[in-house]
Design an enzyme around this catalytic site. Structure first.
Site, PDB file in Angstrom:
ATOM      1  N   ARG A  46       0.826  -1.124   0.014  1.00  0.00           N
ATOM      2  CA  ARG A  46       0.003   0.055   0.142  1.00  0.00           C
ATOM      3  C   ARG A  46       0.758   1.258  -0.187  1.00  0.00           C
ATOM      4  NH1 ARG A  46      -1.173   1.679   4.919  1.00  0.00           N
ATOM      5  NH2 ARG A  46      -1.948  -0.415   5.611  1.00  0.00           N
ATOM      6  N   TYR A  58     -17.721  16.632 -14.080  1.00  0.00           N
ATOM      7  CA  TYR A  58     -18.097  15.464 -13.863  1.00  0.00           C
ATOM      8  C   TYR A  58     -19.054  15.145 -13.058  1.00  0.00           C
ATOM      9  CZ  TYR A  58     -18.310  10.517 -13.094  1.00  0.00           C
ATOM     10  OH  TYR A  58     -18.761   9.188 -12.766  1.00  0.00           O
TER      11      TYR A  58
HETATM   12  O1  P1T Z   1     -14.660   7.278 -13.110  1.00  0.00           O
HETATM   13  P1  P1T Z   1     -13.253   7.509 -12.206  1.00  0.00           P
HETATM   14  O2  P1T Z   1     -11.990   6.907 -12.863  1.00  0.00           O
HETATM   15  O3  P1T Z   1     -13.582   7.256 -10.840  1.00  0.00           O
HETATM   16  O4  P1T Z   1     -13.237   8.943 -12.489  1.00  0.00           O
HETATM   17  C1  P1T Z   1     -14.150  10.015 -12.302  1.00  0.00           C
HETATM   18  C2  P1T Z   1     -13.944  11.199 -13.171  1.00  0.00           C
HETATM   19  C3  P1T Z   1     -13.185  12.401 -12.733  1.00  0.00           C
HETATM   20  N1  P1T Z   1     -13.140  13.667 -13.517  1.00  0.00           N
HETATM   21  C4  P1T Z   1     -13.425  13.698 -14.978  1.00  0.00           C
HETATM   22  C5  P1T Z   1     -13.257  15.003 -15.930  1.00  0.00           C
HETATM   23  C6  P1T Z   1     -14.325  12.578 -15.368  1.00  0.00           C
HETATM   24  O5  P1T Z   1     -14.915  12.644 -16.411  1.00  0.00           O
HETATM   25  C7  P1T Z   1     -14.236  11.101 -14.437  1.00  0.00           C
HETATM   26  C8  P1T Z   1     -15.476  10.200 -15.117  1.00  0.00           C
HETATM   27  N2  P1T Z   1     -16.161  10.406 -15.955  1.00  0.00           N
HETATM   28  C9  P1T Z   1     -17.151   9.450 -16.461  1.00  0.00           C
HETATM   29  C10 P1T Z   1     -17.181   8.301 -16.367  1.00  0.00           C
HETATM   30  C11 P1T Z   1     -17.648  10.245 -17.573  1.00  0.00           C
HETATM   31  O6  P1T Z   1     -18.605   9.198 -18.679  1.00  0.00           O
HETATM   32  O7  P1T Z   1     -18.038  11.306 -17.678  1.00  0.00           O
END
Ligand code: P1T
Length: 398
Positions: A52, A113
């Site tokens: 970790r 997002y």
């Molecule tokens: O899905 P994850 O790896 O946890 O990431 C989140 C995230 C963070 N920042 C941005 C700009 C993102 O677009 C996302 C995840 N977005 C999608 C899953 C989507 O379809 O917009």
């Protein structure tokens, strides 16, 4: 390290932060699955105690990302050059928010997002008492008004998801330093990728990615990364990464490092395909408006030219019509698959209001422009003529 001689990003995606494995000379870093590492005497070890805290495969990926995002830190400053990989983009954001204390003020881009906004508004406002100020950070004056002396963090996406707004990173950094010199400036660079934009070069302190997207690029790994510019701040993130433990596992670090090696060639194709699709949609009679920074019609096209090296494969547009028409459109598409996520080799279509941004309150969605008619494309690296034909066929059917 080889990255020191490799100044261009097309070369850094292959060699950045990499060196042959010291015991065997393996050119590709092995997947070190060991959860723990033997010690010669208590506290006497080779820099690895427990996976970790430290993992050689994760380090190889982290050092690559430090190189791609133009981090000034070296292994003398921090074993992974101030770069930290996590189990997802959200795990990355959650860990970075723990740099803040109860009640701290954070100024954030209003268009984010949906999951990022959910973490701020539906989790950390309650559990951490964060004082959230959303503003349209595509407007430096709106940012200046929101930026109080007690602001401790700034959270920016550029281009934003899904409205494709841009933030002038250098202008924002200048304003922030004047108003609240110690505020930590974070840019979510997921939509641009480090090939198209490097926020640390514009005065930001931390750049983060959902590596699920362009960085890995193959829709087969969920992950995230934070690249920190300053050694003291990196030490705080290193402490949090270990203390919280939402780390990227060695298999995913290996896969994502494998994926990133083609990032420069993939982005070349995403950039040309994205522009071609945006131009096609803009002249189509059934399309009301296209949001793509590479188009001269984008209100911040001039900023795009100054700040970015390509506009990428994310294209949002308003269909002329209601939700039923949009549903018909996505049902007619054959190459573009209806799915969340973005930034991978295959083309995807998403309906933000019902899918990725469903957790954003409907009045906020309306204020931002995330209507039922808004469609978001993640343009992949297929042949552009096949993508254009797919869109033409589906549009003519609605
Ligand atoms: O899905 P994850 O790896 O946890 O990431 C989140 C995230 C963070 N920042 C941005 C700009 C993102 O677009 C996302 C995840 N977005 C999608 C899953 C989507 O379809 O917009």
């Amino acid at each position: 390290m080889s990255s020191e001689r490799a100044s261009r990003i097309d070369t850094r995606v292959i060699h950045g932060g990499q060196r042959a494995e010291p015991v065997t000379g393996a050119v590709v870093p092995p997947i070190f699955t060991s959860a723990t590492f033997a010690q010669a005497a208590p506290g006497e070890h080779k820099g690895f105690e427990y996976s970790r805290s430290h993992n050689p495969t994760r380090y190889a990926f982290e050092r690559m990302m430090a190189s791609l995002e133009s981090s000034p830190l070296t292994e003398d400053d921090d074993p992974s050059c101030g770069t930290f990989a996590f189990a997802s983009g959200m795990a990355t954001m959650a860990t970075l928010l723990d740099l803040l204390a109860t009640g701290d003020r954070i100024v954030s881009m209003d268009d984010l997002y949906g999951g990022s906004r959910r973490l701020l508004s539906m989790v950390r406002e309650r559990s951490q008492g964060l004082d959230l100020a959303y503003a349209d950070l595509s407007d430096p004056e709106a940012f200046s008004a929101a930026m109080t002396p007690d602001t401790r963090m700034v959270w920016v996406e550029t281009p934003t998801n899904p409205m494709m707004k841009l933030a002038d990173l250098s202008a924002l950094a200048k304003i922030a330093r004047r108003k609240s010199p110690d505020a930590i400036l974070v840019c979510d660079n997921t939509f641009a990728s480090p090939v198209n934009q490097r926020p640390l070069e514009h005065g930001f302190d931390i750049v983060m990615h959902s590596t699920t997207k362009y960085v890995n690029g193959h829709s087969d790994v969920v992950g995230g990364v934070a690249v920190v510019k300053d050694a003291a701040l990196a030490a705080r993130v290193r402490f949090l990464q270990n203390a919280i433990g939402a780390v990227m596992n060695p298999f995913d670090a290996y896969l994502t490092l494998r994926g990133v090696k083609t990032l420069a060639v993939r982005m070349e194709r995403h950039n040309t395909n994205g522009l071609a699709i945006a131009r096609f949609l803009e002249q189509h009679p059934k399309v009301e408006r296209v949001l793509y920074p590479g188009l001269p019609s984008h209100p911040q096209h001039e900023l795009f030219q100054r700040q970015m090296d390509g506009a990428g494969g994310m294209v949002s547009f308003y269909l002329d019509g209601d939700l039923d028409r949009v549903k018909k459109l996505v049902a007619e598409l054959r190459v573009f698959q209806l799915a969340e996520s973005l930034g991978a080799i295959e083309s995807l279509v998403n309906h933000p209001a019902i899918m990725t941004h469903a957790s954003v309150p409907s009045e906020t969605r309306s204020a931002l422009g995330i209507t039922d008619s808004l469609v978001r494309l993640s343009v992949g690296i297929e042949h552009v003529e096949d993508l254009l034909a797919d869109l033409e066929g589906a549009l003519s059917a609605v």
